[in-house]
Design an enzyme around this catalytic site. Structure first.
Site, PDB file in Angstrom:
ATOM      1  N   SER A 133       0.916  -1.131   0.034  1.00  0.00           N
ATOM      2  CA  SER A 133       0.001   0.078  -0.013  1.00  0.00           C
ATOM      3  C   SER A 133       0.857   1.475  -0.080  1.00  0.00           C
ATOM      4  CB  SER A 133      -0.931   0.070   1.078  1.00  0.00           C
ATOM      5  OG  SER A 133      -1.636   1.300   1.475  1.00  0.00           O
ATOM      6  N   TYR A 147      -2.148   0.618  10.710  1.00  0.00           N
ATOM      7  CA  TYR A 147      -2.156   0.091   9.421  1.00  0.00           C
ATOM      8  C   TYR A 147      -0.854   0.119   8.428  1.00  0.00           C
ATOM      9  CZ  TYR A 147      -3.794  -1.090   4.587  1.00  0.00           C
ATOM     10  OH  TYR A 147      -3.923  -1.492   3.205  1.00  0.00           O
TER      11      TYR A 147
END
Length: 233
Positions: A133, A147
């Site tokens: 990501s 995250y």
């Protein structure tokens, strides 16, 4: 089996499902690991794909790989697409919650690559893709901090695997998208960004398969993707 064989986690929806579709369209056979394969009606032909019971948080990678090798004889690519988002504070006292995030986003991809490692060596052009990501490249907000913590580790995993497998023809790539028009992406945007302006999952799939199908002489360590202006990304 004459087709190349891919092991794919997270392949029942979102980016993972589009990766499965793209791989099948390019002539791959895809073995999809899913927590509840009996509940999945993906409409995939048995000649193109199978769905195997697999929970990234619980393990079982060795059994999955062994079964694929018994049925098809080889493994040519591992794509770790299963992932979860947790918006908890980076200083949360809930250690079990943090561990679960890392089990799915980091430890499971490492275990799956390790289980398939010898088969990837035999391939001579084995491929590992970790869906990271842009949150594995920068921490954009406090709400994405935990995250990001896991995704930084996932990106590092791809780099480590690339080093580990280089002499055996194994190439590893971290795919690092920003907002993608999936359930997770829409949740992350919180209504602030429309789905049709986000990166589309089928386009991430095309980039992923392009990276997998590059020759050993063209290794892409990371691929950053974005739908908006965001610093150097």
């Amino acid at each position: 089996m004459d087709k190349k064989v891919m092991l794919l986690t997270g392949g029942t929806r979102g980016i993972g499902r589009k990766i499965a579709d793209e791989a099948i369209a390019r002539g791959w056979f895809v073995s999809i690991g899913a927590r509840d394969p009996s509940a999945q009606d993906l409409g995939l032909a048995p000649a193109d794909a199978e769905v195997i019971r697999y929970d990234a948080a619980k393990g079982g990678e060795g059994d999955w790989v062994a079964g694929v090798l018994e049925r098809f004889g080889h493994v040519d690519a591992v794509v770790a697409c299963a992932g979860i988002f947790d918006g908890a504070s980076i200083v949360t006292p809930d250690e079990e919650r943090v561990q679960h995030l890392f089990d799915v986003n980091v430890h499971a991809p490492r275990r799956l690559a390790a289980a398939a490692w010898d088969a990837l060596k035999v391939s001579g052009a084995g491929r590992v893709v970790v869906l990271g990501s842009l949150s594995g490249k920068r921490v954009k907000s406090a709400g994405s901090g935990l995250y990001s913590f896991s995704k930084f580790a996932a990106v590092a995993l791809a780099h480590a695997l690339r080093h580990e497998g280089w002499e055996d023809g194994i190439r590893a790539t971290a795919i690092c998208p920003g907002l993608v028009a999936t359930d997770m992406g829409l949740d992350a945007a919180g209504g602030a960004y429309p789905a049709d302006a986000m990166t589309q999952p089928q386009d991430v799939a095309k980039v992923t398969l392009d990276a997998i199908e590059m020759p050993n002489t063209l290794s892409q360590a990371e691929i950053a993707l974005n739908c908006q202006l965001d610093g150097i990304f």
